[in-house]
Design an enzyme around this catalytic site. Structure first.
Site, mmCIF file in Angstrom:
data_model
loop_
_atom_site.group_PDB
_atom_site.id
_atom_site.type_symbol
_atom_site.label_atom_id
_atom_site.label_comp_id
_atom_site.label_asym_id
_atom_site.label_seq_id
_atom_site.Cartn_x
_atom_site.Cartn_y
_atom_site.Cartn_z
ATOM 1 N N ARG A 124 0.847 -1.187 0.000
ATOM 2 C CA ARG A 124 0.000 0.000 0.000
ATOM 3 C C ARG A 124 0.885 1.240 0.000
ATOM 4 N NH1 ARG A 124 -3.593 -2.173 -1.964
ATOM 5 N NH2 ARG A 124 -5.653 -2.673 -1.157
ATOM 6 N N HIS A 129 0.036 -0.214 -10.168
ATOM 7 C CA HIS A 129 -0.810 -1.020 -9.283
ATOM 8 C C HIS A 129 -1.288 -2.286 -10.011
ATOM 9 C CE1 HIS A 129 -3.410 -0.495 -5.436
ATOM 10 N NE2 HIS A 129 -3.140 -1.767 -5.648
ATOM 11 N N GLU A 158 -2.859 7.904 -6.570
ATOM 12 C CA GLU A 158 -2.989 7.120 -7.801
ATOM 13 C C GLU A 158 -4.143 7.654 -8.646
ATOM 14 O OE1 GLU A 158 -3.355 2.979 -6.756
ATOM 15 O OE2 GLU A 158 -1.416 2.910 -5.759
#
Length: 348
Positions: A260, A308, A289
């Site tokens: 994370r 990601h 993001e």
């Protein structure tokens, strides 16, 4: 003969409706279900906040319409909000095919008697493999070498001692977090000849692969040539790696994060890369993001960045579909739900 159960499969362009339907038919047979389909736009359109829930895809209006008369919903990204729950009184089970049901309002679901389940471990293998890929890419400078060849260069200067990369074999690698993903990474690193340290105050030592040493975080940071983050993001772990922690790592070490973004101070990381304290870093997750144009990491040297994607494998989509369908099967048979996120029992 019992009437087929009305069920909505609300897949997307990763966890396909086809996979959900095939997995559902393996639970009780096609005759057990009356399937309705809704396709959500993720990942072609980014997920985001929908009312009070996070990382959701699609609109409440479309979901409410699709859930009319439905008792079971299998999904990955559909937004289970208080508004959706109030408008869909027939819904009893909402099975989410991801590691945490952040797209579901659990308190409201409990109030409405809707059981919410999730799919822990669905992407453990994929994320562990991606982590190893980031380690190898950063340590051996693979992206830089690739870019040079594509640009028409044959940069044999990368064979100069000061320009060469690092090896996993014989290195000490520290893992911050020892859950399902961290343990897989540890096993793979041991097979490659690394010494593996783990910092996780909640890990059962008996659950760790043989040979892995459990140490305090400060010792891990000071001793590791590579540090890889695998902790959950909580109030306790937010910002766990900041400027002081990066400074405590050996000069020339590597940082990898596929867990994370909130675990890491990205501005401090950019500074540590620019001043040469760190050899390189590999990141799949970020504090913001998508990565904005003015992000401090843009322009920092010796970075390998992926958007990601650690959980992006076909096996993950297939596994997630099986996990949520299995919960629907348990619900159909009146069995306890295996991965229940809220205190609502399975009921028919």
């Amino acid at each position: 003969m019992n009437e087929p159960i009305p069920v909505l499969v609300a897949g997307d362009h990763f966890m396909l409706n086809r996979l959900l339907v095939e997995s559902l038919h393996a639970e009780g047979g096609p005759a057990a279900w009356r399937v309705r389909e809704l396709e959500l736009p993720w990942p072609h359109l980014p997920f985001g906040r929908v009312e009070e829930v996070e990382e959701a895809s699609g609109s409440q209006e479309r979901l409410i319409e699709a859930l009319a008369g439905v008792r079971v919903c299998l999904t990955q990204m559909a937004p289970l909000t208080a508004r959706v729950l109030a408008a869909c009184p027939d819904l009893e089970l909402f099975a989410v095919g991801r590691g945490g049901p952040v797209n579901a309002n659990l308190a409201a679901a409990t109030e409405h008697g809707v059981a919410v389940t999730f799919a822990p471990g669905r992407n453990a293998a994929s994320t562990a493999e991606h982590t190893l890929g980031l380690m190898l890419a950063t340590m051996r400078r693979i992206p830089q070498a690739h870019a040079g060849v594509v640009a028409g260069r044959w940069d044999s200067g990368m064979y100069a001692y000061h320009a060469t990369g690092l090896e996993i074999a014989g290195s000490t690698v520290g893992l911050v977090g020892a859950g399902a993903i961290g343990r897989r990474v540890a096993s793979a690193l041991m097979a490659l000849g690394a010494e593996v340290l783990v910092a996780d105050p909640y890990a059962d030592p008996a659950s760790l692969p043989a040979g892995v040493r459990q140490v305090p975080l400060a010792e891990l940071l000071a001793s590791s040539a590579v540090v890889s983050l695998h902790a959950r993001l909580t109030a306790e772990t937010a910002g766990i790696i900041g400027s002081a922690e990066l400074a405590s790592m050996p000069r020339g070490s590597v940082l990898v994060n596929s867990a994370r973004g909130g675990l890491l101070d990205h501005a401090a990381l950019a500074t540590a890369l620019r001043d040469g304290h760190l050899f390189a870093a590999g990141l799949d997750v970020f504090d913001v993001e998508p990565l904005p144009a003015d992000h401090p990491l843009r322009g920092a040297p010796n970075l390998v960045l992926t958007p990601h994607l650690a959980g992006a494998s076909r096996a993950v989509a297939e596994r997630a579909a099986r996990l949520v369908a299995a919960e629907a099967g348990r619900w159909l048979r009146g069995e306890p739900l295996l991965h229940r996120a809220n205190p609502v029992p399975a009921a028919r």
